[in-house]
Design an enzyme around this catalytic site. Structure first.
Site, PDB file in Angstrom:
ATOM      1  N   HIS A 103       3.403   6.644  -0.805  1.00 27.07           N
ATOM      2  CA  HIS A 103       3.183   5.602  -1.560  1.00 27.07           C
ATOM      3  C   HIS A 103       4.436   5.132  -2.094  1.00 27.07           C
ATOM      4  CE1 HIS A 103      -1.370   6.590  -2.542  1.00 27.07           C
ATOM      5  NE2 HIS A 103      -1.327   6.378  -1.566  1.00 27.07           N
ATOM      6  N   CYS A 152      -7.602  10.294   3.573  1.00 25.06           N
ATOM      7  CA  CYS A 152      -6.572   9.705   4.659  1.00 25.06           C
ATOM      8  C   CYS A 152      -6.793  10.145   6.046  1.00 25.06           C
ATOM      9  CB  CYS A 152      -5.092  10.137   4.387  1.00 25.06           C
ATOM     10  SG  CYS A 152      -4.478   9.528   2.674  1.00 25.06           S
ATOM     11  N   GLU A 163      22.239   1.472  11.327  1.00 27.04           N
ATOM     12  CA  GLU A 163      22.434   2.578  11.791  1.00 27.04           C
ATOM     13  C   GLU A 163      21.199   3.330  12.003  1.00 27.04           C
ATOM     14  OE1 GLU A 163      24.721   3.415  13.624  1.00 27.04           O
ATOM     15  OE2 GLU A 163      24.768   5.576  13.676  1.00 27.04           O
ATOM     16  N   HIS A 189       0.422  -0.815  -1.205  1.00 29.27           N
ATOM     17  CA  HIS A 189      -0.140   0.446  -1.164  1.00 29.27           C
ATOM     18  C   HIS A 189       0.900   1.376  -0.480  1.00 29.27           C
ATOM     19  CE1 HIS A 189      -3.701   3.209   0.352  1.00 29.27           C
ATOM     20  NE2 HIS A 189      -2.871   3.953   0.089  1.00 29.27           N
ATOM     21  N   HIS A 191       1.647   9.968   4.925  1.00 25.98           N
ATOM     22  CA  HIS A 191       1.168   8.874   4.256  1.00 25.98           C
ATOM     23  C   HIS A 191       2.142   8.875   2.801  1.00 25.98           C
ATOM     24  CE1 HIS A 191      -0.854   5.602   2.240  1.00 25.98           C
ATOM     25  NE2 HIS A 191      -1.886   6.624   1.652  1.00 25.98           N
TER      26      HIS A 191
HETATM   27  C1  LIG Z   1      -3.436   7.252  -6.641  1.00 22.73           C
HETATM   28  S1  LIG Z   1      -4.818   8.009  -5.762  1.00 22.73           S
HETATM   29  C2  LIG Z   1      -4.487   7.065  -4.119  1.00 22.73           C
HETATM   30  C3  LIG Z   1      -5.516   7.397  -3.063  1.00 22.73           C
HETATM   31  O1  LIG Z   1      -7.076   7.200  -3.647  1.00 22.73           O
HETATM   32  C4  LIG Z   1      -5.145   7.143  -1.821  1.00 22.73           C
HETATM   33  O2  LIG Z   1      -4.236   5.828  -1.611  1.00 22.73           O
HETATM   34  C5  LIG Z   1      -4.611   8.272  -0.923  1.00 22.73           C
HETATM   35  O3  LIG Z   1      -3.533   8.060  -0.470  1.00 22.73           O
HETATM   36  C6  LIG Z   1      -5.668   9.301  -0.664  1.00 22.73           C
HETATM   37  O4  LIG Z   1      -5.145  10.204  -1.197  1.00 22.73           O
HETATM   38  P1  LIG Z   1      -5.995  11.671  -1.100  1.00 22.73           P
HETATM   39  O5  LIG Z   1      -5.936  12.454  -2.523  1.00 22.73           O
HETATM   40  O6  LIG Z   1      -5.186  12.372  -0.158  1.00 22.73           O
HETATM   41  O7  LIG Z   1      -7.510  11.456  -0.734  1.00 22.73           O
HETATM   42 ZN   LIG Z   2      -2.747   6.170  -0.070  1.00 19.36          ZN
END
Ligand SMILES: CSC[C@@H](O)[C@@H](O)C(=O)COP(=O)(O)O
Ligand SMILES: [Zn+2]
Length: 262
Positions: A139, A119, A165, A221, A137
């Site tokens: 999920h 990320c 609110e 995502h 970030h």
């Molecule tokens: C279930 S793995 C998902 C990841 O590949 C991706 O979506 C993500 O958020 C990146 O994560 P990272 O582990 O910080 O490189």
């Molecule tokens: Zn991700």
């Protein structure tokens, strides 16, 4: 972005490129202060894990403090990371730092095989385009489900909601004044890509097009949310996740997300 390049990529110590200062880079992540970014990232990831935001190794948070950006490693159980696993990069880079490519390292964890979060270039969008000090970030399934309820029209999609609110916890552009109860919140939704770093351009385009948005949703995502401090980013992530969840429930109940007539 200013282009200053530390001279070396060493584990243990690195020249800062100013001719004489040599830092013990381990000190960059070693502190008794619970609010030190390296400690905070570990603590917050544990909290976010319990919320279902960073399970299965994905998601996370990056904090920018002074001249440095603190990043979790990639592909590890985020709820179990230790401060010694944290990467520290100078904020001033010659280019947006993409994992695995040439970048201006300052600190690499000594634990072998770790690389910085995929990320990283997306967090950098928030730091450079909004002067954010933290970017989260998640999920979260609330975010993902919401994107599924907002299909793209003419190649564009966004989520809009009013008369809630929790909108009052959201800041203009993520870093400005808080919204009022009477404001409508709008967040762009971009399409997912096979690799996280390939979202970088789409996220930047959405941020340019929606300057007041505090976040960018990624279909199927999750979401990127930023703030002018880690506290602001966390507050907004909590308010947004609440809004995503209630919006999904409202849509499934056939209620309008805007207008306050329900
Ligand atoms: C279930 S793995 C998902 C990841 O590949 C991706 O979506 C993500 O958020 C990146 O994560 P990272 O582990 O910080 O490189
Ligand atoms: Zn991700």
């Amino acid at each position: 972005m200013a282009a200053t390049r530390p001279e070396a990529s060493l584990v243990g110590a690195v020249s800062m490129g100013n001719g004489n200062a040599v830092e013990d880079v381990e000190q960059l992540v070693r502190s008794d202060d619970p609010e030190h970014p390296a400690n905070l990232i570990c603590e917050l990831c544990r909290d976010f894990y319990k919320l279902g935001w960073v399970t299965g190794t994905g998601g996370g948070i990056s904090i920018r403090h002074g001249d440095h950006v603190y990043l979790a490693p990639s592909g590890v159980q985020k709820e179990r990371i230790h401060p010694s696993h944290i990467f520290v990069l100078p904020f001033a880079q010659t280019a947006v730092p993409k994992p695995g490519s040439q970048r201006d390292f300052l600190r690499i964890p000594t634990k072998k095989g770790l690389k910085e979060s995929a990320c990283t270039p997306l967090f950098w969008n928030a730091f450079t385009m909004r002067d954010a000090k933290a970017c989260i970030h998640t999920h979260s399934q609330h975010a993902v489900m919401l994107t599924l309820l907002h299909p793209a029209k003419d190649g564009q999609a966004s989520f809009r909601i009013s008369h809630q609110e929790m909108i009052k916890g959201i800041r203009i552009g993520g870093v400005g004044k808080t919204l009022s109860y009477h404001d409508t919140l709008e967040i762009p939704i971009i399409e997912n890509t096979a690799d996280e770093e390939d979202l970088t351009e789409g996220m930047a385009e959405a941020m340019a097009k929606y300057p007041d948005a505090p976040a960018v949703l990624v279909r199927r995502h999750g979401v990127y949310i930023w703030g002018g401090s880690w506290e602001q980013a966390k507050t907004q992530a909590e308010c947004l996740d609440y809004l995503f969840e209630i919006a999904v429930k409202m849509r499934l109940a056939g209620l309008p997300l805007e207008g306050g007539d329900a």
